[in-house]
Enzyme design. Sequence first.
Site, PDB file in Angstrom:
ATOM      1  N   ILE A  57       0.803  -1.220   0.000  1.00 39.83           N
ATOM      2  CA  ILE A  57       0.000   0.000   0.000  1.00 39.83           C
ATOM      3  C   ILE A  57       0.834   1.266   0.000  1.00 39.83           C
ATOM      4  CG2 ILE A  57      -2.155  -0.928   0.942  1.00 39.83           C
ATOM      5  CD1 ILE A  57      -1.209  -0.236   3.716  1.00 39.83           C
ATOM      6  N   GLY A  58       2.125   1.125   0.172  1.00 40.94           N
ATOM      7  CA  GLY A  58       2.953   2.322   0.150  1.00 40.94           C
ATOM      8  C   GLY A  58       4.394   1.936  -0.100  1.00 40.94           C
ATOM      9  N   GLU A  59       5.062   2.783  -0.858  1.00 39.54           N
ATOM     10  CA  GLU A  59       6.480   2.524  -1.067  1.00 39.54           C
ATOM     11  C   GLU A  59       7.214   3.845  -1.069  1.00 39.54           C
ATOM     12  OE1 GLU A  59       7.785  -0.229  -4.019  1.00 39.54           O
ATOM     13  OE2 GLU A  59       9.797   0.151  -3.262  1.00 39.54           O
ATOM     14  N   VAL A  65       5.185  -0.350   2.729  1.00 34.15           N
ATOM     15  CA  VAL A  65       4.086  -0.656   3.639  1.00 34.15           C
ATOM     16  C   VAL A  65       3.124  -1.632   2.953  1.00 34.15           C
ATOM     17  CG1 VAL A  65       2.234   0.302   5.069  1.00 34.15           C
ATOM     18  CG2 VAL A  65       4.348   1.593   4.753  1.00 34.15           C
ATOM     19  N   ASP A 170       8.053  15.922   9.238  1.00 29.81           N
ATOM     20  CA  ASP A 170       7.668  15.566   7.873  1.00 29.81           C
ATOM     21  C   ASP A 170       6.150  15.619   7.714  1.00 29.81           C
ATOM     22  OD1 ASP A 170       8.149  14.897   5.237  1.00 29.81           O
ATOM     23  OD2 ASP A 170       8.466  12.762   5.617  1.00 29.81           O
TER      24      ASP A 170
HETATM   25  P1  ADP Z   1       7.510   6.278   4.753  1.00 31.17           P
HETATM   26  O1  ADP Z   1       8.480   6.576   5.838  1.00 31.17           O
HETATM   27  O2  ADP Z   1       8.050   5.328   3.738  1.00 31.17           O
HETATM   28  O3  ADP Z   1       6.916   7.504   4.138  1.00 31.17           O
HETATM   29  P2  ADP Z   1       4.923   5.923   6.080  1.00 31.17           P
HETATM   30  O4  ADP Z   1       4.870   5.520   7.500  1.00 31.17           O
HETATM   31  O5  ADP Z   1       4.634   7.350   5.777  1.00 31.17           O
HETATM   32  O6  ADP Z   1       6.324   5.472   5.460  1.00 31.17           O
HETATM   33  O7  ADP Z   1       3.922   5.038   5.236  1.00 31.17           O
HETATM   34  C1  ADP Z   1       3.872   5.133   3.821  1.00 31.17           C
HETATM   35  C2  ADP Z   1       2.436   5.073   3.346  1.00 31.17           C
HETATM   36  O8  ADP Z   1       1.848   3.832   3.761  1.00 31.17           O
HETATM   37  C3  ADP Z   1       1.529   6.144   3.942  1.00 31.17           C
HETATM   38  O9  ADP Z   1       1.591   7.325   3.196  1.00 31.17           O
HETATM   39  C4  ADP Z   1       0.176   5.483   3.870  1.00 31.17           C
HETATM   40  O10 ADP Z   1      -0.380   5.606   2.581  1.00 31.17           O
HETATM   41  C5  ADP Z   1       0.492   4.020   4.121  1.00 31.17           C
HETATM   42  N1  ADP Z   1       0.303   3.712   5.558  1.00 31.17           N
HETATM   43  C6  ADP Z   1       1.200   3.868   6.548  1.00 31.17           C
HETATM   44  N2  ADP Z   1       0.690   3.493   7.737  1.00 31.17           N
HETATM   45  C7  ADP Z   1      -0.570   3.082   7.479  1.00 31.17           C
HETATM   46  C8  ADP Z   1      -1.644   2.579   8.294  1.00 31.17           C
HETATM   47  N3  ADP Z   1      -1.490   2.397   9.603  1.00 31.17           N
HETATM   48  N4  ADP Z   1      -2.806   2.275   7.679  1.00 31.17           N
HETATM   49  C9  ADP Z   1      -2.956   2.431   6.356  1.00 31.17           C
HETATM   50  N5  ADP Z   1      -1.997   2.888   5.554  1.00 31.17           N
HETATM   51  C10 ADP Z   1      -0.814   3.224   6.084  1.00 31.17           C
HETATM   52 MG    MG Z   2       5.639   8.924   4.882  1.00 30.61          MG
END
Ligand code: ADP
Ligand code: MG
Length: 517
Positions: A57-59, A65, A170
């Site tokens: 869901i996230g990279e 993530v 951030d």
């Molecule tokens: P990074 O340090 O790589 O930016 P993040 O903690 O911001 O990591 O997470 C990246 C993305 O993953 C977030 O922008 C969000 O879209 C998704 N994400 C992170 N934590 C959650 C969560 N608890 N539930 C749903 N999505 C999440």
């Molecule tokens: Mg982030």
Amino acid sequence: MELSPVCTEGLSTDGCIIKSDRAQRKSKVPRDVEVDIEFLYKAVPQLAKVFRIVDKIGEGTFSSVYLGEAQMRDGRKERFALKHLIPTSHPTRIAAELQCLTVAGGKENVMGASYCFRKEDHVVIVMPYMEHQAIVDIISSLTFEEVRLYIYHLLKSLKHIHQFGIIHRDIKPNNFLYNRNSKMYALVDFGLAQGTADTQIELLKVDLTRLSKVPRPVFGEKNLNSCLPASSSTKQAAIMTELVKPIKTEDPASRRYSSAIRGPLAVRSQTQKPQRTLQQGLTCNCYLTDRVCNICLSRKQQVAARAGTPGFRAPEVLTKCPNQGTAIDVWSAGVILLSLLSGRYPFFKASDDLIALTQIMTIRGSRETVQAAKSFGKAVVCSKDLPRQDLRTLCETLRGRRPSPGDEVTPLNGASKDAAHHPKTPDDTPTHRPTEGTLKQHESGVGQTLPNHPEHSGSKDASPLLDKQTSEVESSERGWDRVPDEAYNLLDRLMDLNPTTRITAAQALQHPLFKDL
Ligand code: ADP
Ligand code: MG
Ligand code: ZN
């Protein structure tokens, strides 16, 4: 919340995914995601005993993530976000991120952590999954009331973490999860967080500036990692930090800094003696001119925390002011509000700090910026006088509620609302429509060409034929025809160039804009 020790659904007891599940997953996620999921199962095999990882869901640069499902003891399935940190993250950095989530998180719109898994240098932070929308996808349809509530809840999370002495560093929409339907909000990503002088987060008392998400050398990696469970004590962390030599951070941004500094803008610490270099005894006379001589270019760079995303960085961060506090998060919240009120995301997009500072000047005024910088000991020189803009006029113009100055032919309309944009300065004769995301360059170079944002390519803008009346009706339905003065007043207070007079998150929650909340 309890997890069954072994998840039976779709998993064999030895932790391998059974065939039917693999086949099922194949049809749903792209091949590369599937490969990444397999890799994660291999890297941290314990995960497979608890979770069925269903998607990525996230990279980002520092983590990936994933969405994982777990079978709970009571039979329910629960969804979790699994944040896999890059193996080169510094152990203290990881432990600090986890401590922020566990100590301050789980309440007041701040994400909490449920579990943490580690195998060797692979760490996975497990959090409750929160479904959310990306701001870029919904910005053009948000109502004013939604924007007001969004900022209120963001400020609430900031007040909370600031009470713990956490500076997030951030703050941006990607790190503030928003579920529009359920009206849920969650601040995430403490990967760059730092502590105030009196922070209650033990691990933030460690000087993390040099450890910030920078890949560390491979040497000694093994023994350092051997002491990083989620429970890693401060003492351990402090010792570990001493073990690691401070990394000479070759920050690409600071390298650019030296070439950019020849441009229209120069920033210098007022404490640095500009007239003389100690080593060479040579006289320098570039002080308070708009150029920087070779003597000054050869000076040692001032070291200050400069984490975050350029477009959201406060002036004191951009000018490398060494005393940075919780006010930097408040500035970023202000940039988010500016973005939401104007309907433009991202509002500032800059590839380096000096360009970001110039963009701030185009909105907040160059003299005002120079003056504020002086108050925190930085000499900023700008070769062009950029007037401060009226925030309501600016936002309404960008929303298409007012004709843009000097642009009678093609006023902004709803069609360009979610397009990347940069405001024009009044003396600017536009050669491009704002939809093209450009700002005419002054001969001095202030107000750089602003890039188009590829993330917008999917949005359904680019229809300049959209009837202006239709868009006006739509926007009045969304409340954009009666934005109260309080909204712009709060914006002005959040984007106070001077961190010492900038409103705090706690004060902002008491602002008249939120009197009914
Ligand atoms: P990074 O340090 O790589 O930016 P993040 O903690 O911001 O990591 O997470 C990246 C993305 O993953 C977030 O922008 C969000 O879209 C998704 N994400 C992170 N934590 C959650 C969560 N608890 N539930 C749903 N999505 C999440
Ligand atoms: Mg982030
Ligand atoms: Zn000089």
